[in-house]
Design an enzyme around this catalytic site. Structure first.
Site, PDB file in Angstrom:
ATOM      1  N   SER A 123     -29.003 -25.349 -30.155  1.00 23.74           N
ATOM      2  CA  SER A 123     -27.762 -25.924 -29.627  1.00 23.74           C
ATOM      3  C   SER A 123     -26.603 -25.657 -30.573  1.00 23.74           C
ATOM      4  CB  SER A 123     -27.951 -27.440 -29.487  1.00 23.74           C
ATOM      5  OG  SER A 123     -26.719 -28.112 -29.380  1.00 23.74           O
TER       6      SER A 123
ATOM      7  N   TYR B 168     -29.443 -36.245 -31.226  1.00 25.14           N
ATOM      8  CA  TYR B 168     -29.562 -34.893 -30.658  1.00 25.14           C
ATOM      9  C   TYR B 168     -29.273 -33.841 -31.729  1.00 25.14           C
ATOM     10  CZ  TYR B 168     -28.637 -31.139 -27.239  1.00 25.14           C
ATOM     11  OH  TYR B 168     -28.650 -29.957 -26.517  1.00 25.14           O
TER      12      TYR B 168
HETATM   13  P1  NAP Z   1     -31.491 -30.576 -18.127  1.00 31.53           P
HETATM   14  O1  NAP Z   1     -30.724 -30.050 -16.978  1.00 31.53           O
HETATM   15  O2  NAP Z   1     -31.364 -32.024 -18.504  1.00 31.53           O
HETATM   16  O3  NAP Z   1     -33.050 -30.200 -17.959  1.00 31.53           O
HETATM   17  C1  NAP Z   1     -33.930 -30.635 -18.943  1.00 31.53           C
HETATM   18  C2  NAP Z   1     -35.339 -30.379 -18.430  1.00 31.53           C
HETATM   19  O4  NAP Z   1     -36.273 -30.870 -19.394  1.00 31.53           O
HETATM   20  C3  NAP Z   1     -35.610 -31.116 -17.113  1.00 31.53           C
HETATM   21  O5  NAP Z   1     -36.390 -30.305 -16.262  1.00 31.53           O
HETATM   22  C4  NAP Z   1     -36.414 -32.318 -17.584  1.00 31.53           C
HETATM   23  O6  NAP Z   1     -37.304 -32.810 -16.617  1.00 31.53           O
HETATM   24  C5  NAP Z   1     -37.215 -31.693 -18.708  1.00 31.53           C
HETATM   25  N1  NAP Z   1     -37.781 -32.709 -19.601  1.00 31.53           N
HETATM   26  C6  NAP Z   1     -37.128 -33.696 -20.249  1.00 31.53           C
HETATM   27  N2  NAP Z   1     -37.989 -34.439 -20.961  1.00 31.53           N
HETATM   28  C7  NAP Z   1     -39.225 -33.911 -20.741  1.00 31.53           C
HETATM   29  C8  NAP Z   1     -40.545 -34.233 -21.195  1.00 31.53           C
HETATM   30  N3  NAP Z   1     -40.779 -35.257 -22.020  1.00 31.53           N
HETATM   31  N4  NAP Z   1     -41.581 -33.464 -20.768  1.00 31.53           N
HETATM   32  C9  NAP Z   1     -41.356 -32.425 -19.920  1.00 31.53           C
HETATM   33  N5  NAP Z   1     -40.146 -32.059 -19.449  1.00 31.53           N
HETATM   34  C10 NAP Z   1     -39.094 -32.811 -19.871  1.00 31.53           C
HETATM   35  O7  NAP Z   1     -31.081 -29.769 -19.439  1.00 31.53           O
HETATM   36  P2  NAP Z   1     -30.491 -28.300 -19.615  1.00 31.53           P
HETATM   37  O8  NAP Z   1     -29.000 -28.365 -19.707  1.00 31.53           O
HETATM   38  O9  NAP Z   1     -31.143 -27.354 -18.665  1.00 31.53           O
HETATM   39  O10 NAP Z   1     -31.010 -28.010 -21.110  1.00 31.53           O
HETATM   40  C11 NAP Z   1     -32.264 -27.409 -21.344  1.00 31.53           C
HETATM   41  C12 NAP Z   1     -32.379 -27.262 -22.849  1.00 31.53           C
HETATM   42  O11 NAP Z   1     -31.216 -26.597 -23.353  1.00 31.53           O
HETATM   43  C13 NAP Z   1     -32.440 -28.596 -23.585  1.00 31.53           C
HETATM   44  O12 NAP Z   1     -33.289 -28.464 -24.713  1.00 31.53           O
HETATM   45  C14 NAP Z   1     -30.999 -28.804 -24.064  1.00 31.53           C
HETATM   46  O13 NAP Z   1     -30.945 -29.619 -25.217  1.00 31.53           O
HETATM   47  C15 NAP Z   1     -30.613 -27.394 -24.367  1.00 31.53           C
HETATM   48  N6  NAP Z   1     -29.180 -27.112 -24.372  1.00 31.53           N
HETATM   49  C16 NAP Z   1     -28.408 -27.391 -23.281  1.00 31.53           C
HETATM   50  C17 NAP Z   1     -27.048 -27.027 -23.321  1.00 31.53           C
HETATM   51  C18 NAP Z   1     -26.112 -27.284 -22.173  1.00 31.53           C
HETATM   52  O14 NAP Z   1     -24.888 -27.162 -22.386  1.00 31.53           O
HETATM   53  N7  NAP Z   1     -26.596 -27.629 -20.994  1.00 31.53           N
HETATM   54  C19 NAP Z   1     -26.529 -26.381 -24.442  1.00 31.53           C
HETATM   55  C20 NAP Z   1     -27.360 -26.159 -25.539  1.00 31.53           C
HETATM   56  C21 NAP Z   1     -28.687 -26.506 -25.482  1.00 31.53           C
HETATM   57  P3  NAP Z   1     -36.937 -34.175 -15.807  1.00 31.53           P
HETATM   58  O15 NAP Z   1     -35.785 -33.825 -14.957  1.00 31.53           O
HETATM   59  O16 NAP Z   1     -38.169 -34.490 -15.059  1.00 31.53           O
HETATM   60  O17 NAP Z   1     -36.579 -35.210 -16.852  1.00 31.53           O
HETATM   61  C1  GCO Z   2     -22.734 -32.682 -25.831  1.00 30.85           C
HETATM   62  C2  GCO Z   2     -23.436 -31.618 -25.052  1.00 30.85           C
HETATM   63  C3  GCO Z   2     -24.002 -30.572 -25.999  1.00 30.85           C
HETATM   64  C4  GCO Z   2     -24.705 -29.507 -25.212  1.00 30.85           C
HETATM   65  C5  GCO Z   2     -25.242 -28.446 -26.088  1.00 30.85           C
HETATM   66  C6  GCO Z   2     -24.176 -27.703 -26.828  1.00 30.85           C
HETATM   67  O1  GCO Z   2     -22.831 -33.859 -25.441  1.00 30.85           O
HETATM   68  O2  GCO Z   2     -22.072 -32.317 -26.811  1.00 30.85           O
HETATM   69  O3  GCO Z   2     -24.456 -32.164 -24.246  1.00 30.85           O
HETATM   70  O4  GCO Z   2     -24.860 -31.173 -26.902  1.00 30.85           O
HETATM   71  O5  GCO Z   2     -25.774 -30.042 -24.503  1.00 30.85           O
HETATM   72  O6  GCO Z   2     -26.250 -28.895 -26.923  1.00 30.85           O
HETATM   73  O7  GCO Z   2     -24.774 -26.587 -27.454  1.00 30.85           O
END
Ligand code: NAP
Ligand code: GCO
Length: 266
Positions: A147, A160
């Site tokens: 992240s 986080y």
């Molecule tokens: P999301 O839309 O919230 O999806 C997260 C997924 O993880 C969902 O399918 C959720 O399932 C699953 N999950 C959560 N807890 C779990 C557990 N204990 N066991 C199994 N599955 C679990 O998140 P996203 O935006 O796609 O992000 C995916 C990854 O990228 C995360 O690690 C997040 O921190 C990272 N990330 C996101 C962003 C961003 O801007 N979106 C940026 C940087 C990094 P349920 O729906 O059933 O809970």
């Molecule tokens: C926040 C966002 C971020 C993104 C991502 C950025 O609240 O700042 O959720 O944490 O999820 O991790 O890289």
């Protein structure tokens, strides 16, 4: 074509955790289109079923498992089932994650622990479950979804950021400990991606104006916009393929330039 120019995932088994939708779904779909056999997990059967329906609608033959990635027994059982039903896991993407946006002094220790459990302990648990078979097979690829918070802090995301900072170092340590077994462990550090996880940060205000955070992030991103999950798939395929066999312990930031930019002048 030599292995070193080989971006194909033909015949590989890829496990993407938390891939019913969002970033995990985009990465798993790209892996399928690159030739991999996709397996994914989600915490609830209803989300696994929804994910399976989406993959099917996209013409992707995926296999889904119910698994809470924080539960080591469930993870070990899932990996054994995958090895028996699909094959040894060649590629692991530790994608499942949660976030709690709470000012640190208002956050309970239990809330802090819940985030650390999913975002840091679980990648350890799942990697530990798949590495032994990767060693036996003579190769493996592990990609941890880090992240911006692996590098930067901001208000309300202490747990986080601590987890994602730790995940960066877990990535480097798996590289250090298992690089000799031809296992490459790298991270992808997405910028701000439009998924359900960030939906609250993009919600229109009562007066119809853009969310202040939406405006803030667009000003902090040279691209001037939120990124799409699909924009992570090229880097994800690269890190899962033989083309990246000499890349190890690296966090590849796919952030539209955020980490290089002080922010738009007011
Ligand atoms: P999301 O839309 O919230 O999806 C997260 C997924 O993880 C969902 O399918 C959720 O399932 C699953 N999950 C959560 N807890 C779990 C557990 N204990 N066991 C199994 N599955 C679990 O998140 P996203 O935006 O796609 O992000 C995916 C990854 O990228 C995360 O690690 C997040 O921190 C990272 N990330 C996101 C962003 C961003 O801007 N979106 C940026 C940087 C990094 P349920 O729906 O059933 O809970
Ligand atoms: C926040 C966002 C971020 C993104 C991502 C950025 O609240 O700042 O959720 O944490 O999820 O991790 O890289």
């Amino acid at each position: 074509m030599s292995d070193f120019l080989n971006f194909s995932l033909e015949g590989k088994v890829a496990l993407v955790t938390g891939a019913s939708y969002g970033i995990g779904y985009a990465i798993a779909s790209a892996y399928a289109k690159s030739g991999a056999k996709i397996v994914f997990c989600d915490i609830k059967q209803e989300f696994v079923d929804k994910g399976l329906a989406s993959y099917e609608a996209d013409g992707i033959d995926a296999k889904g498992y119910v698994c809470d990635v924080t539960n080591e027994e469930m993870v070990q059982d899932m990996v054994k089932k995958i090895e028996a039903e699909v094959g040894v896991i060649d590629i692991l993407v530790n994608n499942a994650g949660i976030i709690k946006r709470i000012p640190m002094c208002d956050m309970t220790a239990d809330e802090f622990r819940q985030v650390i459990d999913v975002d840091l302990n679980a990648p350890f648990i799942v990697a530990k479950a798949v590495i032994p078979s990767m060693i036996k097979k003579g190769h493996g690829k592990i990609i941890n979804i880090c992240s911006m918070m692996s590098e930067l802090g901001r208000e309300t995301v202490s747990a986080y950021a601590a987890a994602k900072g730790g995940l960066k170092m877990l990535t480097r340590n798996i590289c250090a400990e298992y690089g000799a077994d031809n296992i490459q462990c790298n991270g992808i550090g997405p910028g701000y991606i439009a998924t359900p996880q960030t939906a609250p940060l993009r919600e229109k205000q009562a007066d119809g104006s853009r969310h202040p955070f939406d405006q803030f992030i667009c000003g902090r991103t040279p691209a001037g916009r939120w990124l799409q999950a699909e924009e992570l798939t090229g880097p994800a395929v690269f890190l899962a393929s033989d083309a990246s066999n000499a890349v190890n312990g690296h966090i590849l930031y796919v952030d539209g330039g955020i980490l290089a930019y002080i922010g738009k002048q007011p």
